[in-house]
Design a protein around this motif. Structure first.
Motif, PDB file in Angstrom:
ATOM      1  N   LEU A  28       7.452  -0.138   2.701  1.00 41.45           N
ATOM      2  CA  LEU A  28       6.570   0.110   1.564  1.00 41.45           C
ATOM      3  C   LEU A  28       5.749  -1.138   1.298  1.00 41.45           C
ATOM      4  N   VAL A  29       4.472  -0.949   1.037  1.00 40.17           N
ATOM      5  CA  VAL A  29       3.598  -2.061   0.676  1.00 40.17           C
ATOM      6  C   VAL A  29       3.011  -1.736  -0.694  1.00 40.17           C
ATOM      7  N   LEU A  59      -8.922  -4.156  -1.660  1.00 41.62           N
ATOM      8  CA  LEU A  59      -7.639  -3.467  -1.545  1.00 41.62           C
ATOM      9  C   LEU A  59      -7.302  -3.203  -0.082  1.00 41.62           C
ATOM     10  N   LEU A  60      -8.293  -2.736   0.673  1.00 43.41           N
ATOM     11  CA  LEU A  60      -8.064  -2.444   2.087  1.00 43.41           C
ATOM     12  C   LEU A  60      -7.827  -3.720   2.900  1.00 43.41           C
ATOM     13  N   ALA A  61      -8.431  -4.842   2.490  1.00 48.17           N
ATOM     14  CA  ALA A  61      -8.176  -6.122   3.168  1.00 48.17           C
ATOM     15  C   ALA A  61      -6.732  -6.563   2.949  1.00 48.17           C
ATOM     16  N   ALA A  62      -6.227  -6.395   1.729  1.00 49.03           N
ATOM     17  CA  ALA A  62      -4.825  -6.735   1.455  1.00 49.03           C
ATOM     18  C   ALA A  62      -3.908  -5.829   2.267  1.00 49.03           C
ATOM     19  N   LEU A  63      -4.242  -4.549   2.347  1.00 46.97           N
ATOM     20  CA  LEU A  63      -3.443  -3.605   3.130  1.00 46.97           C
ATOM     21  C   LEU A  63      -3.454  -3.985   4.607  1.00 46.97           C
ATOM     22  N   GLY A  68      -1.321  -2.568   7.548  1.00 41.66           N
ATOM     23  CA  GLY A  68      -1.602  -1.157   7.300  1.00 41.66           C
ATOM     24  C   GLY A  68      -3.052  -0.788   7.475  1.00 41.66           C
ATOM     25  N   THR A  69      -3.297   0.509   7.413  1.00 40.62           N
ATOM     26  CA  THR A  69      -4.636   1.065   7.497  1.00 40.62           C
ATOM     27  C   THR A  69      -4.836   1.999   6.305  1.00 40.62           C
ATOM     28  N   PRO A  70      -6.068   2.406   6.016  1.00 41.38           N
ATOM     29  CA  PRO A  70      -6.290   3.329   4.905  1.00 41.38           C
ATOM     30  C   PRO A  70      -5.456   4.611   5.000  1.00 41.38           C
ATOM     31  N   ALA A  71      -5.170   5.060   6.207  1.00 36.65           N
ATOM     32  CA  ALA A  71      -4.366   6.278   6.386  1.00 36.65           C
ATOM     33  C   ALA A  71      -2.948   6.105   5.858  1.00 36.65           C
ATOM     34  N   ASP A  72      -2.506   4.871   5.651  1.00 35.07           N
ATOM     35  CA  ASP A  72      -1.153   4.598   5.150  1.00 35.07           C
ATOM     36  C   ASP A  72      -1.051   4.660   3.631  1.00 35.07           C
ATOM     37  N   LEU A  73      -2.186   4.776   2.933  1.00 33.30           N
ATOM     38  CA  LEU A  73      -2.158   4.802   1.470  1.00 33.30           C
ATOM     39  C   LEU A  73      -1.533   6.094   0.968  1.00 33.30           C
ATOM     40  N   GLU A 124     -10.796  -1.460 -11.367  1.00 34.80           N
ATOM     41  CA  GLU A 124      -9.720  -2.114 -10.633  1.00 34.80           C
ATOM     42  C   GLU A 124      -8.929  -1.032  -9.901  1.00 34.80           C
ATOM     43  N   LEU A 125      -8.494  -1.333  -8.688  1.00 33.59           N
ATOM     44  CA  LEU A 125      -7.698  -0.396  -7.886  1.00 33.59           C
ATOM     45  C   LEU A 125      -6.409  -1.065  -7.461  1.00 33.59           C
ATOM     46  N   ASP A 126      -5.288  -0.338  -7.597  1.00 35.35           N
ATOM     47  CA  ASP A 126      -4.045  -0.792  -6.988  1.00 35.35           C
ATOM     48  C   ASP A 126      -3.457   0.354  -6.203  1.00 35.35           C
ATOM     49  N   GLY A 127      -2.427   0.100  -5.419  1.00 36.28           N
ATOM     50  CA  GLY A 127      -1.910   1.179  -4.595  1.00 36.28           C
ATOM     51  C   GLY A 127      -0.556   0.906  -3.992  1.00 36.28           C
ATOM     52  N   VAL A 128      -0.054   1.953  -3.330  1.00 32.96           N
ATOM     53  CA  VAL A 128       1.195   1.894  -2.581  1.00 32.96           C
ATOM     54  C   VAL A 128       0.915   2.509  -1.223  1.00 32.96           C
ATOM     55  N   ALA A 129       1.351   1.829  -0.182  1.00 27.67           N
ATOM     56  CA  ALA A 129       1.194   2.333   1.186  1.00 27.67           C
ATOM     57  C   ALA A 129       2.570   2.413   1.838  1.00 27.67           C
ATOM     58  N   VAL A 130       2.687   3.323   2.786  1.00 25.44           N
ATOM     59  CA  VAL A 130       3.924   3.485   3.555  1.00 25.44           C
ATOM     60  C   VAL A 130       3.576   3.258   5.015  1.00 25.44           C
ATOM     61  N   LEU A 131       4.166   2.233   5.608  1.00 19.25           N
ATOM     62  CA  LEU A 131       3.901   1.885   7.002  1.00 19.25           C
ATOM     63  C   LEU A 131       5.063   2.316   7.868  1.00 19.25           C
ATOM     64  N   GLY A 132       4.759   2.708   9.098  1.00 19.54           N
ATOM     65  CA  GLY A 132       5.785   3.137  10.044  1.00 19.54           C
ATOM     66  C   GLY A 132       6.522   1.977  10.647  1.00 19.54           C
TER      67      GLY A 132
END
Length: 132
Positions: A28-29, A59-63, A68-73, A124-132
């Motif tokens: 999880l990111v 946000l995508l740079a931090a990911l 991660g990639t945008p598809a992981d959001l 402002e945008l925040d998020g959670v991503a799931v990476l494989g």
């Protein structure tokens, strides 16, 4: 990693978001809130769409830095100081999202706020991503 976007037929059409996202993966990111700050820490962009694009890019740079990639959001929350302006620009913001992050949307919410950390920040945008 896989994300399943769930949009039940009995709910309103999911336009620019998914009603639910089921995620499987190993990492999880949690992405901190990003505004339209440049590399020197200065808010740039005069309009909401300009600031949205910069905040999303940040946000995508931090990911990406986390692997991660945008598809992981799986989840993104948008904090807007003017929800009416956000709705007015929704089509343009959708085009910015698709250009930067693709056609698949995470579970999303837009929350109206009185102000953000920097007075000049409009979104402002925040998020959670799931990476494989």
């Amino acid at each position: 990693m896989s994300l399943e976007r769930i949009n039940p037929a009995e709910l309103s059409p999911a336009t620019g978001f998914s009603h639910a996202v089921a995620a499987t993966g190993t990492r999880l990111v949690f992405l901190a809130g990003q505004t339209a700050l440049d590399g020197a820490g200065k808010v740039v962009g005069e309009s909401l769409p300009e600031q949205f694009e910069i905040a999303l890019t940040n946000l995508l740079a931090a990911l990406a830095a986390a692997g991660g990639t945008p598809a992981d959001l799986a989840r993104v929350t948008v904090y807007a100081v003017d929800v009416a302006a956000y709705r007015t620009h929704a089509a343009e913001l959708g085009r910015i999202w698709r250009r930067s992050a693709g056609r698949d949307y995470p579970a999303m919410a837009v929350i109206g706020v009185v102000r953000l950390w920097d007075d000049q920040a409009l979104v402002e945008l925040d998020g959670v991503a799931v990476l494989g």
